[in-house]
Design a protein around this motif. Sequence first.
Motif, mmCIF file in Angstrom:
data_model
loop_
_atom_site.group_PDB
_atom_site.id
_atom_site.type_symbol
_atom_site.label_atom_id
_atom_site.label_comp_id
_atom_site.label_asym_id
_atom_site.label_seq_id
_atom_site.Cartn_x
_atom_site.Cartn_y
_atom_site.Cartn_z
ATOM 1 N N THR A 58 0.865 -1.181 0.000
ATOM 2 C CA THR A 58 0.000 0.000 0.000
ATOM 3 C C THR A 58 0.900 1.228 0.000
ATOM 4 O O THR A 58 1.761 1.365 0.876
ATOM 5 C CB THR A 58 -0.918 0.016 1.227
ATOM 6 O OG1 THR A 58 -1.760 -1.139 1.193
ATOM 7 C CG2 THR A 58 -1.781 1.270 1.244
ATOM 8 N N ASP A 91 -5.035 -1.530 -7.367
ATOM 9 C CA ASP A 91 -6.222 -0.857 -6.845
ATOM 10 C C ASP A 91 -5.874 0.611 -6.613
ATOM 11 O O ASP A 91 -4.718 0.949 -6.289
ATOM 12 C CB ASP A 91 -6.680 -1.504 -5.534
ATOM 13 C CG ASP A 91 -8.105 -1.138 -5.158
ATOM 14 O OD1 ASP A 91 -8.788 -0.473 -5.967
ATOM 15 O OD2 ASP A 91 -8.545 -1.523 -4.055
ATOM 16 N N ARG A 107 -2.754 0.373 -4.229
ATOM 17 C CA ARG A 107 -2.280 -0.964 -3.864
ATOM 18 C C ARG A 107 -1.492 -1.474 -5.060
ATOM 19 O O ARG A 107 -1.928 -1.310 -6.214
ATOM 20 C CB ARG A 107 -3.456 -1.885 -3.559
ATOM 21 C CG ARG A 107 -3.069 -3.257 -3.020
ATOM 22 C CD ARG A 107 -2.519 -3.208 -1.619
ATOM 23 N NE ARG A 107 -2.419 -4.551 -1.030
ATOM 24 C CZ ARG A 107 -1.899 -4.784 0.162
ATOM 25 N NH1 ARG A 107 -1.442 -3.788 0.896
ATOM 26 N NH2 ARG A 107 -1.858 -6.021 0.641
ATOM 27 N N GLY A 153 -2.981 -9.934 -1.125
ATOM 28 C CA GLY A 153 -3.982 -8.879 -1.111
ATOM 29 C C GLY A 153 -3.793 -7.856 -2.206
ATOM 30 O O GLY A 153 -2.932 -6.979 -2.090
ATOM 31 N N ASP A 155 -6.358 -5.832 -3.254
ATOM 32 C CA ASP A 155 -7.296 -4.728 -3.065
ATOM 33 C C ASP A 155 -7.021 -3.964 -1.777
ATOM 34 O O ASP A 155 -6.546 -4.531 -0.784
ATOM 35 C CB ASP A 155 -8.733 -5.247 -3.028
ATOM 36 C CG ASP A 155 -9.154 -5.881 -4.349
ATOM 37 O OD1 ASP A 155 -8.601 -5.472 -5.388
ATOM 38 O OD2 ASP A 155 -10.014 -6.783 -4.333
ATOM 39 N N LEU A 156 -7.356 -2.677 -1.789
ATOM 40 C CA LEU A 156 -7.279 -1.857 -0.590
ATOM 41 C C LEU A 156 -8.476 -2.165 0.311
ATOM 42 O O LEU A 156 -9.594 -2.355 -0.181
ATOM 43 C CB LEU A 156 -7.278 -0.378 -0.962
ATOM 44 C CG LEU A 156 -6.026 0.113 -1.697
ATOM 45 C CD1 LEU A 156 -6.281 1.461 -2.362
ATOM 46 C CD2 LEU A 156 -4.844 0.203 -0.741
ATOM 47 N N PRO A 157 -8.289 -2.195 1.627
ATOM 48 C CA PRO A 157 -9.382 -2.547 2.558
ATOM 49 C C PRO A 157 -10.327 -1.364 2.795
ATOM 50 O O PRO A 157 -10.124 -0.555 3.694
ATOM 51 C CB PRO A 157 -8.643 -2.937 3.836
ATOM 52 C CG PRO A 157 -7.374 -2.136 3.781
ATOM 53 C CD PRO A 157 -7.005 -2.016 2.328
ATOM 54 N N ARG A 158 -11.380 -1.264 1.995
ATOM 55 C CA ARG A 158 -12.356 -0.175 2.120
ATOM 56 C C ARG A 158 -13.481 -0.549 3.086
ATOM 57 O O ARG A 158 -13.801 -1.716 3.255
ATOM 58 C CB ARG A 158 -12.972 0.142 0.757
ATOM 59 C CG ARG A 158 -12.029 0.762 -0.258
ATOM 60 C CD ARG A 158 -12.746 0.876 -1.598
ATOM 61 N NE ARG A 158 -12.029 1.616 -2.599
ATOM 62 C CZ ARG A 158 -11.065 1.118 -3.364
ATOM 63 N NH1 ARG A 158 -10.706 -0.154 -3.203
ATOM 64 N NH2 ARG A 158 -10.458 1.868 -4.260
ATOM 65 N N THR A 159 -14.108 0.484 3.664
ATOM 66 C CA THR A 159 -15.305 0.291 4.466
ATOM 67 C C THR A 159 -16.137 1.557 4.429
ATOM 68 O O THR A 159 -15.615 2.644 4.146
ATOM 69 C CB THR A 159 -14.965 -0.081 5.928
ATOM 70 O OG1 THR A 159 -16.140 -0.489 6.602
ATOM 71 C CG2 THR A 159 -14.350 1.097 6.657
ATOM 72 N N LEU A 217 -10.594 4.020 4.232
ATOM 73 C CA LEU A 217 -9.604 2.947 4.175
ATOM 74 C C LEU A 217 -9.248 2.503 5.583
ATOM 75 O O LEU A 217 -9.060 3.338 6.480
ATOM 76 C CB LEU A 217 -8.332 3.409 3.466
ATOM 77 C CG LEU A 217 -8.354 3.553 1.955
ATOM 78 C CD1 LEU A 217 -6.944 3.824 1.446
ATOM 79 C CD2 LEU A 217 -8.922 2.318 1.278
ATOM 80 N N GLU A 218 -9.163 1.199 5.777
ATOM 81 C CA GLU A 218 -8.710 0.651 7.049
ATOM 82 C C GLU A 218 -7.183 0.627 7.058
ATOM 83 O O GLU A 218 -6.556 0.065 6.168
ATOM 84 C CB GLU A 218 -9.249 -0.758 7.243
ATOM 85 C CG GLU A 218 -10.764 -0.841 7.278
ATOM 86 C CD GLU A 218 -11.256 -2.270 7.375
ATOM 87 O OE1 GLU A 218 -10.409 -3.168 7.530
ATOM 88 O OE2 GLU A 218 -12.473 -2.486 7.297
ATOM 89 N N ARG A 219 -6.609 1.262 8.074
ATOM 90 C CA ARG A 219 -5.148 1.252 8.245
ATOM 91 C C ARG A 219 -4.860 0.787 9.663
ATOM 92 O O ARG A 219 -4.818 1.585 10.588
ATOM 93 C CB ARG A 219 -4.554 2.631 7.977
ATOM 94 C CG ARG A 219 -4.685 3.049 6.530
ATOM 95 C CD ARG A 219 -4.145 4.429 6.256
ATOM 96 N NE ARG A 219 -2.730 4.539 6.568
ATOM 97 C CZ ARG A 219 -2.008 5.637 6.302
ATOM 98 N NH1 ARG A 219 -2.580 6.682 5.736
ATOM 99 N NH2 ARG A 219 -0.732 5.695 6.605
#
Length: 373
Positions: A58, A91, A107, A153, A155-159, A217-219
């Motif tokens: 990332t 990503d 990403r 991984g 993809d970036l961890p989106r929420t 984004l989850e960091r």
Amino acid sequence: MELIDEDGNLFGAVNVVDALAVCLVLAVLVAGVAAVGTLGASEETETDEPHIETRYATIDLGTQLSSTADDISVGDEMAHDDYPHTLTVTDVYATPVSSSEAHVTVRTEIEGTQFENGTYAFGDQEFAPGQNVSIDTGEYAATGGIDAVEDEGTDLPRTETDVLLETTLSPSAAADVRVGDEVTFGDDTVATVETVSVYPVSDEQHRVFVGATLTTLERGADLRYGDAPVESGSVIPLSTADYDLMLDVLETETIEETGEPATTTVEIDLEKLSDREASLFEPGLTETAGGETWATIEDVEREPASVVVESEDGQLHEHEHPTRDDVTLTVELQTRDTELGPRFKGDALNNGDTVYLDFGVTSVEERVWIVDD
């Protein structure tokens, strides 16, 4: 002594067949040890030598001109000139900061060298969190910081995160903020305005509460919108086709103000108004902003103001003022009911608090006295 006697014994003691069998066993054992030693050496050499491995990183590219951010897309590839190393964008997450800039996080899939000491390198530079890296595809060049390097991984961890935001704007700017407004970049919607409350707080300023859903984004344990942490006290940019705003985060995981909608009746005392000033107040006048009514005059009481006059003998006498009136307004406020009492325009409402009310034809900024809630 004969080497082999007539009974077939070697040196007269050991049978020749037995001796050959012993030699054969010894030869097999020696060969096996040699083979194991050779195999072990081969495996050790293969393990210890640097080799190409795939990692996923990332990279925070920071704030870029929108023209550059537009060019960054999935599938972009950069090959190193001197090493069999490649970097491929898998990503892209971009949030507009203004009409001309956007914050970009990507990403990437990395083909680099893994060394036996644990170091991973792209080219001749270590590739690890905290390091800077430049991405140059020929179409664009951007430099950013490495946030994470992982074994898997793409993809970036989106929420999706709900937030309650607040700012102060001019009346005309506040009127531009509407439910349904979207913040977009390319084909992606990264923020949606869900609720809006606009409160007049002075002649030239409106306080605006915005409930929005952000794509974050989850960091680790944190959430970020662009480079802004999504937490109370942080500042979030919202940039749409109509406005570029910076708003303070009041709360997370909600798009509504504290408490439940309610009404609170208050009285406001206005002293020594001229006849023209007093005549402006009448039942039915409302304060309206953002399509909502926040205050309504229920009743108006008007009586001559008192004036104290000293007589010739030095005595003080109270008389009616010939041209001034005292006015008492009974006003119903749209408040929010909480465990700690009513709130009005985002603040706690207590006896003696000063509030600003804009009734269109006139405005007041006076203390209020709660009649009921």
